[in-house]
Enzyme design. Structure first.
Site, short mmCIF file in Angstrom:
data_model
loop_
_atom_site.label_atom_id
_atom_site.label_comp_id
_atom_site.label_asym_id
_atom_site.label_seq_id
_atom_site.Cartn_x
_atom_site.Cartn_y
_atom_site.Cartn_z
N TYR A 175 0.83 -1.21 0.00
CA TYR A 175 0.00 0.00 0.00
C TYR A 175 0.87 1.26 0.00
CZ TYR A 175 -3.79 3.19 1.32
OH TYR A 175 -4.69 4.22 1.35
N PHE A 179 -7.00 19.92 -24.42
CA PHE A 179 -7.74 18.68 -24.58
C PHE A 179 -9.05 18.81 -23.81
CE2 PHE A 179 -8.44 14.12 -23.31
CZ PHE A 179 -8.78 13.67 -24.57
N ASP A 180 -10.05 18.02 -24.18
CA ASP A 180 -11.39 18.24 -23.64
C ASP A 180 -11.47 18.14 -22.11
OD1 ASP A 180 -11.07 15.46 -23.54
OD2 ASP A 180 -12.80 15.01 -24.80
N ASP A 220 1.10 18.68 -21.28
CA ASP A 220 0.09 17.63 -21.48
C ASP A 220 0.73 16.60 -22.39
OD1 ASP A 220 -2.02 16.00 -22.27
OD2 ASP A 220 -3.47 17.64 -22.25
N ALA A 225 0.34 13.21 -23.36
CA ALA A 225 -0.23 11.95 -23.81
C ALA A 225 0.53 11.37 -25.00
CB ALA A 225 -1.70 12.14 -24.17
N LYS A 268 -1.87 6.41 -24.00
CA LYS A 268 -1.54 6.69 -25.39
C LYS A 268 -0.11 6.22 -25.68
CE LYS A 268 -5.22 9.57 -24.81
NZ LYS A 268 -5.93 9.75 -23.52
N HIS A 319 -20.15 15.82 -24.96
CA HIS A 319 -19.99 14.88 -26.07
C HIS A 319 -19.89 13.43 -25.61
CE1 HIS A 319 -16.04 16.08 -24.68
NE2 HIS A 319 -15.48 15.02 -25.24
#
Length: 472
Positions: A74, A136-137, A227, A229, A270, A463
């Protein structure tokens, strides 16, 4: 094999998944039942799934083997230290927090940075503005629900599908600095650099542009978040297109890019190739206070900071995937596969954004000029593509961009695009040929495709779960 014109995939396929073939009548009923929203289709009703490349591709045998090394403690897991050391070696970042996926990182760092700026400057967060080459969304959504307004400062050519440029994902540097001066440094809690720039068509950002952007951010003392990805795909484009870097390895380019930020948030589903996982990492002691605040929030929202919602085996797999995803021949194959699809679509008269890293982006506005933006032409095209061939794609346009949360008005969208996202090492050239043939059939009856309107509209990230109907 440098003397061969056509090279096959740089891998062997050992495991196969059967897919179901359906009739047109079946698909018409399925998309109607899904509220004309491909997100709401059952995956078993999809023949070729191009909705996303996020956690949907194949993984390597080394990644699968690494799962068996997982330390499921843990706290203080050995697997955490393996992952953190890998992050230091690849990106040069000292502090690592694992998360269950990219939005797990966003839901931690975004409120921390906005609150920090709010307390430091004694400001109302509703006046805060966050900047990006294009959000990004989910990054946009988390910023908005924490009270900030988003502002994208992309280049003028970014969404013009008639223009070919090496780095259409770049920041408009002049606009970036002008916006900072107009808004006021105290009102900007962070800048996000998205690589590659997904919403602009998977377009790369140059190293020179990152360096200039970071110099501006440091001048005004604004932290930069990468970001990340598709960090490896972006590095590949830099290697192929930026003269300074043509002889550099993907690893060296990656390291240099991350000198141009203070932190990174990554959906590892990704380029790191895992089915589930993310990262939130901070470069050095200048971000230690923010790191500590994020660790505290991680306990509440994700899990203890040395596992952050991931099992030990998943952290081991992620550590391997970060390296495997940077393999030169894999990146070349993947980006060439996307280019093959784009070139095939262009050859039949379907206009696309120039080939990017992870997807073909069809210009639905040009294919369906009779459907206005407020009736979501790219969403209508996605539904028609599914009816014709069982192919699931995703809209990147007005439907995704949504409304201004303060006024309720539809945000103006620079382009109406349909994204055909290619999962890694999953589909072959024959699948690409099938997609091209499907678009030929769609194109022949394009004038009969109808626009869409809402029957249910969520307030945030609509969306994903909205329902629509065709306009008669």
């Amino acid at each position: 094999m440098e003397n061969f014109k056509h090279l096959p995939e740089p891998f062997r396929i050992r495991v196969i998944e059967p897919v179901k073939r359906t009739t047109r009548a079946y698909r018409e009923a399925a998309i109607l039942n899904a509220g004309m929203n491909p997100f709401l289709l059952d995956s078993e009703d999809v023949f070729i799934d191009l909705l996303t490349d996020s956690g949907t591709g194949a993984i390597t045998q080394n990644m699968q083997a690494a799962m068996l090394r997982g330390d499921e403690a843990y706290s203080g897991s050995r697997s955490y230290h393996t992952l953190a050391n890998t992050v230091k070696e690849i990106f040069g970042y000292a502090y690592t927090i694992p998360t269950h996926q990219g939005r797990g990182a966003e839901q931690i760092y975004i409120p921390v940075l906005i609150k920090k700026r709010e307390q430091e400057k004694g400001l109302d967060r509703s006046k805060m503005v966050v900047l990006s080459n294009y959000f990004f969304d989910t990054t946009q959504g988390h910023s908005q629900i924490n009270g900030a307004t988003v502002c994208n400062v992309y280049t003028k050519s970014a969404f013009d599908t008639s223009i070919q440029e090496d780095f259409k994902g770049n920041f408009d540097l002049e606009k970036l600095e002008q916006t900072i001066q107009q808004v006021g440094t105290q009102h900007i809690p962070y800048i996000v650099c998205t690589i590659t720039c997904n919403s602009a068509g998977g377009q790369p950002v140059s190293l020179a542009n990152m360096r200039a952007m970071y110099a501006i951010a440091q001048k005004y003392e604004i932290p930069v978040i990468m970001d990340s990805a598709r960090f490896a795909e972006n590095a590949y484009f830099i290697q192929q297109r930026e003269a300074e870097c043509k002889d550099w390895s993907i690893e060296k380019i990656t390291y240099e890019c991350y000198r141009c930020a203070d932190a990174l948030a990554m959906s590892a589903k990704k380029d790191a190739m895992v089915q589930m996982g993310g990262l939130l990492c901070f470069k050095d002691q200048s971000m230690e206070e923010v790191y500590n605040e994020c660790r505290t929030l991680c306990v509440v929202q994700e899990g203890f900071p040395t596992y952050g919602g991931l099992e030990g085996g998943a952290m081991e797999r992620l550590a391997v995937g970060l390296r495997d995803g940077m393999q030169q021949d894999w990146l070349a194959y993947r980006i060439n596969q996307v280019a093959y699809l784009v070139n095939g679509l262009e050859a039949i008269g379907v206009v696309c954004q120039q080939p990017g890293g992870h997807a073909a982006f069809v210009d639905a506005g040009k294919l369906l000029p009779h459907i206005p933006a407020e009736q979501f032409p790219a969403q209508a095209l996605a539904c028609e593509l599914y009816k014709v061939a069982g192919i699931r794609a995703v809209e990147i346009g007005s439907f995704l961009l949504g409304r201004d949360p303060k006024t309720g008005h539809q945000l103006p969208c620079p382009a109406e695009l349909l994204r055909l996202t290619i999962p890694r090492a999953t589909y072959t050239q024959t699948h690409m040929d099938f997609i091209i043939e499907a678009f030929q059939q769609v194109k022949e009856k394009a004038q009969s495709i109808k626009g869409l309107t809402f029957t249910y509209e969520p307030k945030v990230l609509r969306h994903f779960t909205a329902r629509l109907k065709e306009i008669e």
